[in-house]
Motif scaffolding. Structure first.
Motif, PDB file in Angstrom:
ATOM      1  N   LEU A 186      38.758  56.554  74.762  1.00 29.07           N
ATOM      2  CA  LEU A 186      37.520  55.827  75.031  1.00 29.07           C
ATOM      3  C   LEU A 186      36.303  56.680  74.675  1.00 29.07           C
ATOM      4  O   LEU A 186      35.350  56.190  74.034  1.00 29.07           O
ATOM      5  N   LEU A 187      36.323  57.967  75.053  1.00 32.65           N
ATOM      6  CA  LEU A 187      35.206  58.854  74.720  1.00 32.65           C
ATOM      7  C   LEU A 187      35.000  58.937  73.212  1.00 32.65           C
ATOM      8  O   LEU A 187      33.869  58.879  72.723  1.00 32.65           O
ATOM      9  N   GLY A 188      36.088  59.076  72.469  1.00 29.53           N
ATOM     10  CA  GLY A 188      35.998  59.194  71.016  1.00 29.53           C
ATOM     11  C   GLY A 188      35.472  57.933  70.356  1.00 29.53           C
ATOM     12  O   GLY A 188      34.735  57.998  69.368  1.00 29.53           O
ATOM     13  N   LEU A 189      35.832  56.760  70.921  1.00 30.34           N
ATOM     14  CA  LEU A 189      35.346  55.499  70.364  1.00 30.34           C
ATOM     15  C   LEU A 189      33.855  55.316  70.631  1.00 30.34           C
ATOM     16  O   LEU A 189      33.137  54.717  69.817  1.00 30.34           O
ATOM     17  N   ILE A 190      33.385  55.854  71.778  1.00 32.24           N
ATOM     18  CA  ILE A 190      31.945  55.778  72.081  1.00 32.24           C
ATOM     19  C   ILE A 190      31.178  56.795  71.257  1.00 32.24           C
ATOM     20  O   ILE A 190      30.166  56.483  70.626  1.00 32.24           O
ATOM     21  N   MET A 216      28.907  57.929  55.619  1.00 28.90           N
ATOM     22  CA  MET A 216      28.252  59.108  56.181  1.00 28.90           C
ATOM     23  C   MET A 216      28.957  59.555  57.457  1.00 28.90           C
ATOM     24  O   MET A 216      29.190  60.745  57.666  1.00 28.90           O
ATOM     25  N   LEU A 217      29.303  58.601  58.321  1.00 32.36           N
ATOM     26  CA  LEU A 217      29.990  58.916  59.576  1.00 32.36           C
ATOM     27  C   LEU A 217      31.325  59.598  59.312  1.00 32.36           C
ATOM     28  O   LEU A 217      31.645  60.623  59.928  1.00 32.36           O
ATOM     29  N   ILE A 263      32.545  61.252  56.578  1.00 27.23           N
ATOM     30  CA  ILE A 263      32.508  62.571  55.948  1.00 27.23           C
ATOM     31  C   ILE A 263      31.906  63.603  56.896  1.00 27.23           C
ATOM     32  O   ILE A 263      32.421  64.719  57.039  1.00 27.23           O
ATOM     33  N   ALA A 264      30.811  63.237  57.579  1.00 26.21           N
ATOM     34  CA  ALA A 264      30.198  64.167  58.530  1.00 26.21           C
ATOM     35  C   ALA A 264      31.148  64.485  59.670  1.00 26.21           C
ATOM     36  O   ALA A 264      31.223  65.634  60.136  1.00 26.21           O
ATOM     37  N   SER A 265      31.896  63.488  60.137  1.00 26.11           N
ATOM     38  CA  SER A 265      32.874  63.708  61.208  1.00 26.11           C
ATOM     39  C   SER A 265      33.980  64.646  60.761  1.00 26.11           C
ATOM     40  O   SER A 265      34.443  65.501  61.527  1.00 26.11           O
ATOM     41  N   LEU A 266      34.412  64.480  59.513  1.00 29.54           N
ATOM     42  CA  LEU A 266      35.458  65.343  58.963  1.00 29.54           C
ATOM     43  C   LEU A 266      34.982  66.794  58.902  1.00 29.54           C
ATOM     44  O   LEU A 266      35.695  67.724  59.293  1.00 29.54           O
ATOM     45  N   VAL A 267      33.749  66.978  58.440  1.00 30.47           N
ATOM     46  CA  VAL A 267      33.158  68.324  58.373  1.00 30.47           C
ATOM     47  C   VAL A 267      33.051  68.924  59.771  1.00 30.47           C
ATOM     48  O   VAL A 267      33.395  70.088  59.998  1.00 30.47           O
ATOM     49  N   SER A 288      38.423  59.774  66.659  1.00 31.78           N
ATOM     50  CA  SER A 288      37.644  58.776  65.913  1.00 31.78           C
ATOM     51  C   SER A 288      37.915  58.770  64.419  1.00 31.78           C
ATOM     52  O   SER A 288      37.661  57.759  63.745  1.00 31.78           O
ATOM     53  N   LEU A 289      38.398  59.886  63.870  1.00 32.90           N
ATOM     54  CA  LEU A 289      38.574  59.992  62.420  1.00 32.90           C
ATOM     55  C   LEU A 289      39.443  58.881  61.817  1.00 32.90           C
ATOM     56  O   LEU A 289      39.067  58.312  60.779  1.00 32.90           O
ATOM     57  N   PRO A 290      40.594  58.541  62.408  1.00 36.18           N
ATOM     58  CA  PRO A 290      41.386  57.453  61.813  1.00 36.18           C
ATOM     59  C   PRO A 290      40.620  56.133  61.766  1.00 36.18           C
ATOM     60  O   PRO A 290      40.755  55.354  60.813  1.00 36.18           O
ATOM     61  N   PHE A 291      39.791  55.875  62.775  1.00 39.20           N
ATOM     62  CA  PHE A 291      39.029  54.622  62.817  1.00 39.20           C
ATOM     63  C   PHE A 291      37.916  54.618  61.762  1.00 39.20           C
ATOM     64  O   PHE A 291      37.738  53.627  61.047  1.00 39.20           O
ATOM     65  N   SER A 292      37.168  55.721  61.669  1.00 38.34           N
ATOM     66  CA  SER A 292      36.104  55.771  60.662  1.00 38.34           C
ATOM     67  C   SER A 292      36.702  55.798  59.258  1.00 38.34           C
ATOM     68  O   SER A 292      36.136  55.218  58.320  1.00 38.34           O
ATOM     69  N   GLY A 293      37.872  56.445  59.102  1.00 34.57           N
ATOM     70  CA  GLY A 293      38.558  56.429  57.812  1.00 34.57           C
ATOM     71  C   GLY A 293      38.980  55.027  57.413  1.00 34.57           C
ATOM     72  O   GLY A 293      38.849  54.631  56.249  1.00 34.57           O
ATOM     73  N   ALA A 294      39.462  54.260  58.393  1.00 28.71           N
ATOM     74  CA  ALA A 294      39.868  52.878  58.121  1.00 28.71           C
ATOM     75  C   ALA A 294      38.659  52.026  57.720  1.00 28.71           C
ATOM     76  O   ALA A 294      38.754  51.170  56.828  1.00 28.71           O
ATOM     77  N   LEU A 295      37.513  52.277  58.353  1.00 23.62           N
ATOM     78  CA  LEU A 295      36.290  51.537  58.013  1.00 23.62           C
ATOM     79  C   LEU A 295      35.829  51.862  56.596  1.00 23.62           C
ATOM     80  O   LEU A 295      35.367  50.982  55.861  1.00 23.62           O
TER      81      LEU A 295
END
Length: 299
Positions: free
Chosen positions: A79-83, A41-42, A44-48, A197-204
């Motif tokens: 750091l902001l993007g990771l939070i 969910m994180l 796909i929603a982030s990508l949108v 954050s997208l590369p990190f959520s994509g990796a997850l």
């Protein structure tokens, strides 16, 4: 040039639009989580949301600012993007996965009270007497909601879910603490958070494994809605409202409408049981927030 009356009317319209849209997202969260994991969910929603904010920035002709803003302080924006959005939304979505939305949403509303305590700790802000009263009322409300009104038993349906909901308030407040002295375009800052954050959520998502064919049309519509109206367009509407008003408190007070509208939608659409304890706890939280906004000097 717009008259002050027209400008204020515009601010109220944008503010109400944002509040009404935010009122719907708890329902959208639960509909999405019926088919997607919090990690999926994180992502796909982030990508949108990223695509939406890029389009908005392109229309505002602020897109060229992205590179220069990021390069001005790469580690800070990382750091902001990771939070936020990575940590905050991943934890928030998991809390919604474990709790009824009618509990998770009011608990998340205590973030403004958490912000008061963190601002005192990290920014040296003074905690006024009314802030202590607000904190006491707010966290009493949290306890009422989490225990369904049985305060002395301290029994929670999902201790992990309650803990994650409260942890999300720390992350959200922490994000705004870090952002307090940032003078960059706020929409660009939010967009950078999603890009980072997208590369990190994509990796997850890749690590977890994701079967795209298992998601129905209803699931895709729900997660796209979250990306558009929790993370993207609504944030821009809220910023526009604040930019066009000379009475920030009046616009900020509109947010008090959101949780009650949200509870009605959850009962109607999801069919969740709304406990009396949830209503009472929410009233305590909102009363605490209201006390913080009352102008009584510094007392």
């Amino acid at each position: 040039m717009a008259s002050p009356t027209n400008t204020e009317r515009k601010a109220i319209i944008y503010g109400l639009t944002a509040v009404l849209l935010w009122s719907t997202v708890a329902t959208a969260f639960k509909l999405t989580l019926q088919q997607l994991s919090p990690i999926q969910m994180l992502f796909i929603a982030s990508l949108v949301s990223t695509c939406t904010l890029i389009i908005i920035c392109a229309c505002n002709r602020t897109l060229p600012q992205i590179t220069s803003t990021f390069l001005s302080n790469p580690s800070y924006f990382l750091l902001l993007g990771l939070i936020n959005p990575l940590g905050y939304y991943l934890i928030l979505f998991k809390a919604y996965d474990l709790l009824p939305a009618s509990q998770a949403q009011p608990l998340n509303y205590s973030w403004a009270i958490t912000l008061t305590l963190m601002a005192a700790l990290f920014l040296g802000h003074k905690i006024r007497k009314k802030d202590w009263v607000a904190c006491g009322l707010g966290y009493l409300g949290v306890l009422i909601i989490a225990t369904k009104g049985d305060l002395f038993s301290l029994q929670f349906d999902s201790p992990l879910g309650v803990g994650l909901a409260l942890l999300s308030t720390l992350l959200w407040a922490g994000y705004w603490i870090l952002n307090a002295r940032n003078k960059a375009n706020p929409i660009i800052v939010v967009l950078l958070g999603f890009v980072v954050s997208l590369p990190f959520s994509g990796a997850l998502v890749w690590y977890e494994g994701f079967e795209w064919q298992e998601v129905t049309g209803r699931g895709w519509l729900a997660v796209i809605y979250v990306g558009l109206f929790e993370m993207g367009i609504t944030f821009v509407a809220w910023l526009t409202a604040l930019k066009n008003t000379k009475n920030t408190s009046r616009i900020s007070n509109l947010i008090f409408l959101s949780p009650f509208i949200s509870l009605m939608l959850l009962a109607k659409i999801i069919g969740e049981t709304i406990y009396i304890s949830t209503i009472i706890g929410l009233i305590f939280i909102l009363l605490g927030l209201a006390i913080q906004q009352i102008k009584l000097g510094d007392k």
